[in-house]
Design an enzyme around this catalytic site. Structure first.
Site, PDB file in Angstrom:
ATOM      1  N   ASN A  21       0.896  -1.298   0.320  1.00 46.80           N
ATOM      2  CA  ASN A  21      -0.161   0.274  -0.172  1.00 46.80           C
ATOM      3  C   ASN A  21       1.501   1.153   0.151  1.00 46.80           C
ATOM      4  O   ASN A  21       0.279   2.599  -0.292  1.00 46.80           O
ATOM      5  CB  ASN A  21      -0.779  -0.409   1.443  1.00 46.80           C
ATOM      6  CG  ASN A  21      -1.885  -0.941   1.124  1.00 46.80           C
ATOM      7  OD1 ASN A  21      -2.718  -1.310   0.095  1.00 46.80           O
ATOM      8  ND2 ASN A  21      -1.892  -1.648   1.897  1.00 46.80           N
ATOM      9  N   ARG A  28      -3.873   9.443  -1.202  1.00 45.11           N
ATOM     10  CA  ARG A  28      -5.223   9.291  -0.706  1.00 45.11           C
ATOM     11  C   ARG A  28      -4.530   9.585   1.499  1.00 45.11           C
ATOM     12  O   ARG A  28      -2.996   9.297   1.962  1.00 45.11           O
ATOM     13  CB  ARG A  28      -5.162   7.640   0.049  1.00 45.11           C
ATOM     14  CG  ARG A  28      -5.468   6.860  -1.282  1.00 45.11           C
ATOM     15  CD  ARG A  28      -6.800   6.255  -1.730  1.00 45.11           C
ATOM     16  NE  ARG A  28      -7.005   6.261  -3.200  1.00 45.11           N
ATOM     17  CZ  ARG A  28      -6.525   5.319  -4.353  1.00 45.11           C
ATOM     18  NH1 ARG A  28      -6.672   3.776  -3.160  1.00 45.11           N
ATOM     19  NH2 ARG A  28      -6.690   4.749  -4.790  1.00 45.11           N
ATOM     20  N   TYR A  33      -0.459  10.263   6.357  1.00 48.78           N
ATOM     21  CA  TYR A  33       0.742   9.637   6.177  1.00 48.78           C
ATOM     22  C   TYR A  33       0.703  10.813   5.201  1.00 48.78           C
ATOM     23  O   TYR A  33       3.030  10.018   4.020  1.00 48.78           O
ATOM     24  CB  TYR A  33       0.264   8.623   4.536  1.00 48.78           C
ATOM     25  CG  TYR A  33      -0.181   7.598   5.250  1.00 48.78           C
ATOM     26  CD1 TYR A  33       1.037   6.350   6.211  1.00 48.78           C
ATOM     27  CD2 TYR A  33      -1.190   7.063   5.215  1.00 48.78           C
ATOM     28  CE1 TYR A  33       0.550   5.570   6.972  1.00 48.78           C
ATOM     29  CE2 TYR A  33      -1.758   5.786   5.950  1.00 48.78           C
ATOM     30  CZ  TYR A  33      -0.855   5.170   7.102  1.00 48.78           C
ATOM     31  OH  TYR A  33      -1.218   3.778   7.598  1.00 48.78           O
ATOM     32  N   ALA A  87       1.902  -3.124   6.628  1.00 51.17           N
ATOM     33  CA  ALA A  87       1.644  -4.260   7.350  1.00 51.17           C
ATOM     34  C   ALA A  87       2.461  -5.323   7.644  1.00 51.17           C
ATOM     35  O   ALA A  87       1.900  -5.955   9.304  1.00 51.17           O
ATOM     36  CB  ALA A  87      -0.311  -4.264   6.830  1.00 51.17           C
ATOM     37  N   GLU A 108      14.517  -0.264   9.502  1.00 50.46           N
ATOM     38  CA  GLU A 108      13.131  -0.610   9.806  1.00 50.46           C
ATOM     39  C   GLU A 108      12.237   0.669   9.947  1.00 50.46           C
ATOM     40  O   GLU A 108      12.646   1.632  11.173  1.00 50.46           O
ATOM     41  CB  GLU A 108      12.646  -1.440  11.477  1.00 50.46           C
ATOM     42  CG  GLU A 108      11.154  -1.557  10.831  1.00 50.46           C
ATOM     43  CD  GLU A 108      10.533  -1.997  12.331  1.00 50.46           C
ATOM     44  OE1 GLU A 108      11.050  -2.923  12.951  1.00 50.46           O
ATOM     45  OE2 GLU A 108       9.263  -2.420  12.505  1.00 50.46           O
ATOM     46  N   HIS A 110       8.682   3.772  10.383  1.00 44.52           N
ATOM     47  CA  HIS A 110       7.896   3.854   9.796  1.00 44.52           C
ATOM     48  C   HIS A 110       7.446   5.239   9.199  1.00 44.52           C
ATOM     49  O   HIS A 110       7.760   5.701  10.305  1.00 44.52           O
ATOM     50  CB  HIS A 110       6.886   3.289  10.869  1.00 44.52           C
ATOM     51  CG  HIS A 110       7.132   1.920  11.280  1.00 44.52           C
ATOM     52  ND1 HIS A 110       6.663   1.011   9.407  1.00 44.52           N
ATOM     53  CD2 HIS A 110       7.603   0.762  11.438  1.00 44.52           C
ATOM     54  CE1 HIS A 110       6.806  -0.748   9.925  1.00 44.52           C
ATOM     55  NE2 HIS A 110       7.419   0.002  11.063  1.00 44.52           N
TER      56      HIS A 110
HETATM   57  O1  CA2 Z   1       3.705   3.835   8.930  1.00 45.38           O
HETATM   58  C1  CA2 Z   1       4.174   3.426   8.402  1.00 45.38           C
HETATM   59  O2  CA2 Z   1       4.865   3.920   7.950  1.00 45.38           O
HETATM   60  C2  CA2 Z   1       3.212   2.020   8.156  1.00 45.38           C
HETATM   61  O3  CA2 Z   1       4.437   1.561   8.227  1.00 45.38           O
HETATM   62  C3  CA2 Z   1       2.703   2.089   6.954  1.00 45.38           C
HETATM   63  C4  CA2 Z   1       1.032   0.968   7.248  1.00 45.38           C
HETATM   64  C5  CA2 Z   1       0.582   0.132   8.177  1.00 45.38           C
HETATM   65  O4  CA2 Z   1      -0.003  -0.881   8.190  1.00 45.38           O
HETATM   66  C6  CA2 Z   1       1.926   0.558   9.064  1.00 45.38           C
HETATM   67  O5  CA2 Z   1       1.036  -0.034  10.374  1.00 45.38           O
HETATM   68  C7  CA2 Z   1       2.650   1.462   9.553  1.00 45.38           C
HETATM   69  C8  CA2 Z   1       0.111   1.411   6.069  1.00 45.38           C
HETATM   70  C9  CA2 Z   1       0.309   1.864   4.547  1.00 45.38           C
HETATM   71  C10 CA2 Z   1      -0.285   2.213   3.910  1.00 45.38           C
HETATM   72  O6  CA2 Z   1      -0.193   3.833   3.134  1.00 45.38           O
HETATM   73  C11 CA2 Z   1      -0.978   4.080   2.781  1.00 45.38           C
HETATM   74  C12 CA2 Z   1      -0.525   5.414   2.180  1.00 45.38           C
HETATM   75  C13 CA2 Z   1      -1.127   6.584   1.920  1.00 45.38           C
HETATM   76  C14 CA2 Z   1      -3.041   5.890   1.786  1.00 45.38           C
HETATM   77  C15 CA2 Z   1      -3.249   5.102   2.126  1.00 45.38           C
HETATM   78  C16 CA2 Z   1      -2.187   3.890   2.481  1.00 45.38           C
END
Ligand code: CA2
Length: 153
Positions: A21, A28, A33, A87, A108, A110
């Site tokens: 994602n 989005r 993000y 995720a 790592e 996030h």
């Molecule tokens: O905070 C982070 O970088 C995460 O790795 C992002 C993941 C999430 O599942 C982790 O818990 C934390 C989700 C990535 C989704 O990325 C998107 C970006 C823009 C719009 C929608 C989703």
């Protein structure tokens, strides 16, 4: 070639891996993000890596098996890994085993502060096999990760 980042002069390759994602970045949920796109993140990572004398390769995949293959291929070809496994961070023993097996120092990353979010995001299978963990710094975390590798490798 005279550039500091030509393959002969490079300090080696940093692999920047983004998981599921993260191709949606900037399109989005900007309140969560941010507004930078994946291309912006890869550009920031590449510029940061090159400033440290590294070659930077960026990969994004929504498929766990592809991420495993990319990590396996890092053995002997990359000097460091920056990984936002999305995720899969919270679910994948397989990614942890791959990181442990290749013995390439990994950071790592996030974008969000996962500790301020749902409980299921508080646990990472990957953190114990990573050299460092950066959370909650937004996309700047990718720069911090590469600066760390630049200082420590
Ligand atoms: O905070 C982070 O970088 C995460 O790795 C992002 C993941 C999430 O599942 C982790 O818990 C934390 C989700 C990535 C989704 O990325 C998107 C970006 C823009 C719009 C929608 C989703």
């Amino acid at each position: 070639m005279t550039e500091a980042t030509s393959n002969e002069d490079s300090r080696g390759t940093i692999l920047v891996i983004n998981g599921p994602n993260l191709n949606l970045l900037g399109t989005r949920e900007p309140e969560k993000y941010g507004t930078s796109t994946l291309a912006d993140v890869e550009q920031l990572a590449t510029a940061t890596g090159e400033a440290h004398g590294f070659t930077v390769e960026c990969v994004q995949s929504n498929h766990e098996g592809v991420l495993l293959d990319v990590i396996h291929a890092a053995r002997g070809t990359a000097v460091g890994i920056v990984l936002n496994a999305g995720a899969f961070t919270h679910t994948s023993v397989a990614l942890r085993d791959a990181l442990a097996a290749v013995q390439v120092p990994a950071v790592e990353v996030h974008i969000t502060n996962v500790h301020q979010r749902e409980e299921f995001r508080h646990h990472s299978f990957l953190s114990p096999v990573c050299a460092a963990v950066i959370v909650g710094a937004g996309v700047f975390g990718y720069k911090l990760a590469i600066d760390y590798l630049g200082e420590t490798l």
